[in-house]
Each structure stands twice: as structure tokens, then as C-alpha cells.
Design a protein around this motif. Structure first.
Motif, PDB file in Angstrom:
ATOM      1  N   ASP A 143       0.804  -1.231   0.000  1.00 22.21           N
ATOM      2  CA  ASP A 143       0.000   0.000   0.000  1.00 22.21           C
ATOM      3  C   ASP A 143       0.838   1.283   0.000  1.00 22.21           C
ATOM      4  O   ASP A 143       0.290   2.380  -0.088  1.00 22.21           O
ATOM      5  N   LEU A 145       3.232   2.706  -2.077  1.00 25.61           N
ATOM      6  CA  LEU A 145       3.383   3.549  -3.268  1.00 25.61           C
ATOM      7  C   LEU A 145       2.143   4.409  -3.501  1.00 25.61           C
ATOM      8  O   LEU A 145       2.224   5.639  -3.624  1.00 25.61           O
ATOM      9  N   LYS A 146       0.998   3.747  -3.528  1.00 24.70           N
ATOM     10  CA  LYS A 146      -0.257   4.472  -3.751  1.00 24.70           C
ATOM     11  C   LYS A 146      -0.515   5.483  -2.630  1.00 24.70           C
ATOM     12  O   LYS A 146      -0.887   6.632  -2.891  1.00 24.70           O
ATOM     13  N   LEU A 150      -0.999   9.590  -2.786  1.00 18.04           N
ATOM     14  CA  LEU A 150      -2.212  10.268  -2.314  1.00 18.04           C
ATOM     15  C   LEU A 150      -1.877  11.309  -1.240  1.00 18.04           C
ATOM     16  O   LEU A 150      -2.430  12.417  -1.238  1.00 18.04           O
TER      17      LEU A 150
ATOM     18  N   LEU B  62       8.127  -2.262  -6.718  1.00 10.52           N
ATOM     19  CA  LEU B  62       7.001  -1.935  -7.602  1.00 10.52           C
ATOM     20  C   LEU B  62       6.207  -3.190  -7.960  1.00 10.52           C
ATOM     21  O   LEU B  62       4.981  -3.155  -8.076  1.00 10.52           O
ATOM     22  N   PHE B  64       5.506  -5.598  -6.145  1.00 10.25           N
ATOM     23  CA  PHE B  64       4.615  -5.960  -5.031  1.00 10.25           C
ATOM     24  C   PHE B  64       3.543  -4.897  -4.754  1.00 10.25           C
ATOM     25  O   PHE B  64       2.691  -5.089  -3.896  1.00 10.25           O
ATOM     26  N   SER B  65       3.609  -3.759  -5.449  1.00  9.53           N
ATOM     27  CA  SER B  65       2.793  -2.597  -5.065  1.00  9.53           C
ATOM     28  C   SER B  65       1.434  -2.538  -5.758  1.00  9.53           C
ATOM     29  O   SER B  65       1.292  -2.943  -6.911  1.00  9.53           O
ATOM     30  N   ASP B  66       0.469  -1.972  -5.049  1.00  4.95           N
ATOM     31  CA  ASP B  66      -0.830  -1.620  -5.627  1.00  4.95           C
ATOM     32  C   ASP B  66      -0.592  -0.481  -6.623  1.00  4.95           C
ATOM     33  O   ASP B  66      -0.171   0.610  -6.229  1.00  4.95           O
ATOM     34  N   PRO B  67      -0.867  -0.715  -7.931  1.00  5.10           N
ATOM     35  CA  PRO B  67      -0.582   0.326  -8.923  1.00  5.10           C
ATOM     36  C   PRO B  67      -1.743   1.305  -9.126  1.00  5.10           C
ATOM     37  O   PRO B  67      -1.611   2.254  -9.903  1.00  5.10           O
ATOM     38  N   THR B  68      -2.878   1.099  -8.438  1.00  3.56           N
ATOM     39  CA  THR B  68      -4.059   1.921  -8.702  1.00  3.56           C
ATOM     40  C   THR B  68      -3.925   3.287  -8.031  1.00  3.56           C
ATOM     41  O   THR B  68      -3.045   3.494  -7.185  1.00  3.56           O
ATOM     42  N   ALA B  69      -4.833   4.208  -8.408  1.00  2.00           N
ATOM     43  CA  ALA B  69      -4.697   5.587  -7.929  1.00  2.00           C
ATOM     44  C   ALA B  69      -5.852   6.035  -7.028  1.00  2.00           C
ATOM     45  O   ALA B  69      -5.692   6.962  -6.240  1.00  2.00           O
ATOM     46  N   ALA B  80      -1.269  -5.277   6.158  1.00  2.00           N
ATOM     47  CA  ALA B  80      -0.878  -5.455   4.765  1.00  2.00           C
ATOM     48  C   ALA B  80      -0.195  -6.820   4.671  1.00  2.00           C
ATOM     49  O   ALA B  80       0.359  -7.300   5.656  1.00  2.00           O
TER      50      ALA B  80
END
Ligand SMILES: [Zn+2]
Lengths: 269, 89
Positions: A143, A145-146, A150, B62, B64-69, B80
Motif C-alpha cells: 500500500d 506507493l499508492k 495520495l 514496484l 509488489f505494489s498496488d498500482p491503482t490511484a 498489509a
């Protein structure tokens, strides 16, 4: 050597940790408000916690000769309950004048939900209204990066906030550049199992330079190592860093950021 | 640091971690039942170690990461798990 521990949850640590930190050269510790490991049942739980952070814990640290500062907020892990968060945000101004309070933190996001965003915005507004500095927690693992993106959007949107008075903590290789490019300070957290190891933190310092960066152990009630800042200084030395450059990262940098708060004063060494 | 110095300082540690990683994948193979999205993400991340690509640590993170915004409607819990389950996960 001398160092500053800019992020330690000392209420969950034992007195042996205070002795070890002071012995290793710790000049002060800063404690952001944190989740207790369980949800507090009402705003009264936060009142008691803020009293602990601003009254009891600085006295406990002083017994070992260690100056103690803190940051106040409701942690993102408890931000799904917006009504409780509103009550806590309304309570915080009563504590802002206490001598060891540095600002609002560690605010931020945990699972990147809409309610967490609302509560983050409330905290940013609180900081702006009271001209407070901000310490931000970024989410864990998948969680992060996102959440970091934000958080940067929310803080940048509030034009009353100066980015150089905000530190965004727990950066890793995929988020450090986002934070620094936006003008914020960035914190690297040295954990044994997640976040960042000493070796990787030094890699990032070598890749990105040591401006607007600090190191912390973020020691709490979970798996963490209270001496990880001095251990990392030792690893920097093994990698050929000179004493002045190490001192800049582990002492002068946090001193520079924290000194933007007028209440942050260290006794003469 | 020279490459020799990096090897002197970190080779044994990296060797140890690489064997742990290989043994973990063997252990997963030996076990029964279904794996989940975490293993797919892991294998994709391992692929980032191959070749001479720069910024491997960043690329692994990257993977492993959630790519959404967009923020999600409601936090499903507090923890997590280390890999993104994908949309609807
Ligand atoms: Zn923390």
C-alpha cells in the motif's frame, strides 16, 4: 558519536532501551502519536495518551538524561471511524502549547481508504490553522506507493502548508524520489523485517544525497531495534563514510528539520 | 567503495539470503494445496533480479505494489500482506 532518534514510540519500550540509547550517544528522542495495537474505545483514551506523551513520558526519559519531544494525532490505523477522529482532532489544540509538542503526527494513510483520506485532510487543516509542523506515516508494503502519492496530493493541495516543514516517513526505493522532488523531507525507517535495512538506507543516501533526509528506528511494541540509527552509523563507517558526513545524517539533519519548531531546544552538550 | 570492497562487505550476506530464497521456493513446491497471488507477485519480483537492469530494489518493490490511484471505499482491516491481490482481491 552523537545522534538524534527522531521517531521512537517510547511508551512501548522498557527503561533498558533508554539506558542503551543514551549510552550510544542519543541526544534526544521524538515520539509521534501511534496506534496502541488495539483501538481506543473513546476520545478519553486519547486524552490519557496525550497526557502520557506530554507529561509522564518526558519525565521518564529525563530520569536517563534524555530530552523527549512528541507529535500528536489520531493514527491512520484508527481513521476509519471519522466521528471519533473529529473528536480527537478537536481535543488536540488543548495540548499544542505543552513544551514538548513539536506538531501534528504521525498522520497519513494505512489502507488508502476514503475515510482515512478525510481524516488526513482534517489533520492537515488542523496543522495549517495552528501553524504546526507535520510528520507523516506512509502505508506498509503493497500500500505504500499508492498511499505516498495520495498523501503528497493532499498536502500539496493545501497551500497554507510549507513542504519544508513536513517530513514524510518510511520512504523506500520506490517512494523516496516522489517525496524529495515534491520539496518535503523524507525519513528512512530501519526495521529488521520490513521498510528499510541499514545497508539499503545507506544505498539511498549514496544515490540521492543526504539533503532533507533522516534515519529513525521507529521502535515500538513490534519487531524493531531501538539502536538501529547508531548501528547504521557504524555501517556507514565500515563503508568508508567520514565522521562529519555521518554526523550530518544522524544528528545535524534531524536537528535542522526539528529546529523549525521554536520549542525544539537541546541542552548544551 | 570499490566492487571488491562491496563484495568483501556484503557477499556472504547476499549469498545467505539467496539460498534462503531458493529454499523457500523449494518449500512452496513441496507443499500441497493452492498458492495465491503472493506467489505470483514473488515470482514476478524475482524476475527483476535477472540481467543488468538498473534500480532492481525499486523494481522489486514496484512488483509488489498496488498500482491503482483511487482511494478504496473502506479499509478491509488494518494489516498489509506484502503483495497486491489485484482488483477485487
Ligand atoms: Zn511510528
Amino acid at each position: 558519536m552523537r545522534y538524534i532518534e527522531p521517531h521512537g514510540h517510547m511508551v512501548s519500550r522498557v527503561t533498558d532501551d533508554y539506558i542503551d540509547m543514551v549510552t550510544a550517544g542519543c541526544a534526544c528522542v521524538c515520539e509521534p502519536a501511534f496506534w496502541a495495537g488495539y483501538d481506543r474505545s473513546s476520545v478519553n483514551g486519547f486524552y490519557d495518551y496525550f497526557c502520557q506523551l506530554t507529561d509522564y513520558e518526558p519525565k521518564r526519559a529525563a530520569k536517563f538524561g534524555l530530552p523527549h519531544f512528541c507529535w500528536l494525532c489520531i493514527n491512520p490505523k484508527e481513521s476509519e471511524d471519522v466521528k471519533l477522529a473529529e473528536e480527537v482532532v478537536a481535543l488536540i489544540p488543548k495540548f499544542l502549547d505543552r513544551p514538548n509538542v513539536l506538531g501534528i503526527g504521525e498522520i497519513g494513510l494505512n489502507k488508502n481508504s476514503r475515510n482515512e483520506m478525510k481524516v488526513l485532510e482534517m489533520h492537515v487543516d488542523l496543522a495549517a490553522r495552528h501553524n504546526q509542523m507535520i510528520l507523516v506515516h506512509t502505508p506498509h508494503l503493497e500500500d505504500k506507493l499508492k498511499g505516498t502519492r495520495l498523501i503528497i496530493e493532499v498536502i500539496k493541495r493545501d497551500k497554507r502548508i510549507q513542504p519544508e516543514r513536513v517530513i514524510i516517513d518510511h520512504v523506500e526505493e520506490h517512494t523516496i524520489k516522489l517525496v524529495l522532488d515534491a520539496g518535503f523531507w523524507a525519513g528512512m525507517t530501519l526495521y529488521p523485517e520490513s521498510k528499510c535495512s541499514p545497508a539499503r538506507a545507506i544505498d539511498m543516501l549514496e544515490n540521492y544525497g543526504s539533503e532533507r533526509l533522516w534515519l529513525n528506528s521507529a521502535c515500538d511494541w513490534g519487531v524493531s531495534i531501538p539502536l538501529n540509527v547508531p548501528y547504521t552509523a557504524l555501517e556507514m563507517k565500515r563503508r568508508g563514510w567520514n565522521a562529519e558526513d555521518i554526523d550530518k545524517v544522524v544528528y545535524q539533519n534531524p536537528l535542522k528539520f526539528l529546529s523549525q519548531c521554536k520549542k525544539f531546544k537541546l541542552p548544551k552538550a | 567503495m570499490t566492487r571488491q570492497q562491496v563484495l568483501d562487505l556484503y557477499f556472504m550476506d547476499a549469498r545467505f539470503k539467496l539460498i534462503e530464497l531458493a529454499a523457500f521456493l523449494d518449500r512452496v513446491d513441496r507443499a500441497e494445496g493452492q498458492a495465491d497471488f503472493r506467489l505470483d507477485a514473488f515470482r514476478q519480483a524475482v524476475g527483476e533480479l535477472d540481467g543488468n537492469k538498473p534500480e532492481r530494489a525499486k523494481q522489486v518493490l514496484l512488483a509488489f505494489s498496488d498500482p491503482t490511484a483511487e482511494p478504496i471505499e473502506k479499509a478491509p482491516g488494518k494489516g498489509a500482506v506484502g503483495a497486491w491481490p489485484g482488483k477485487g482481491g
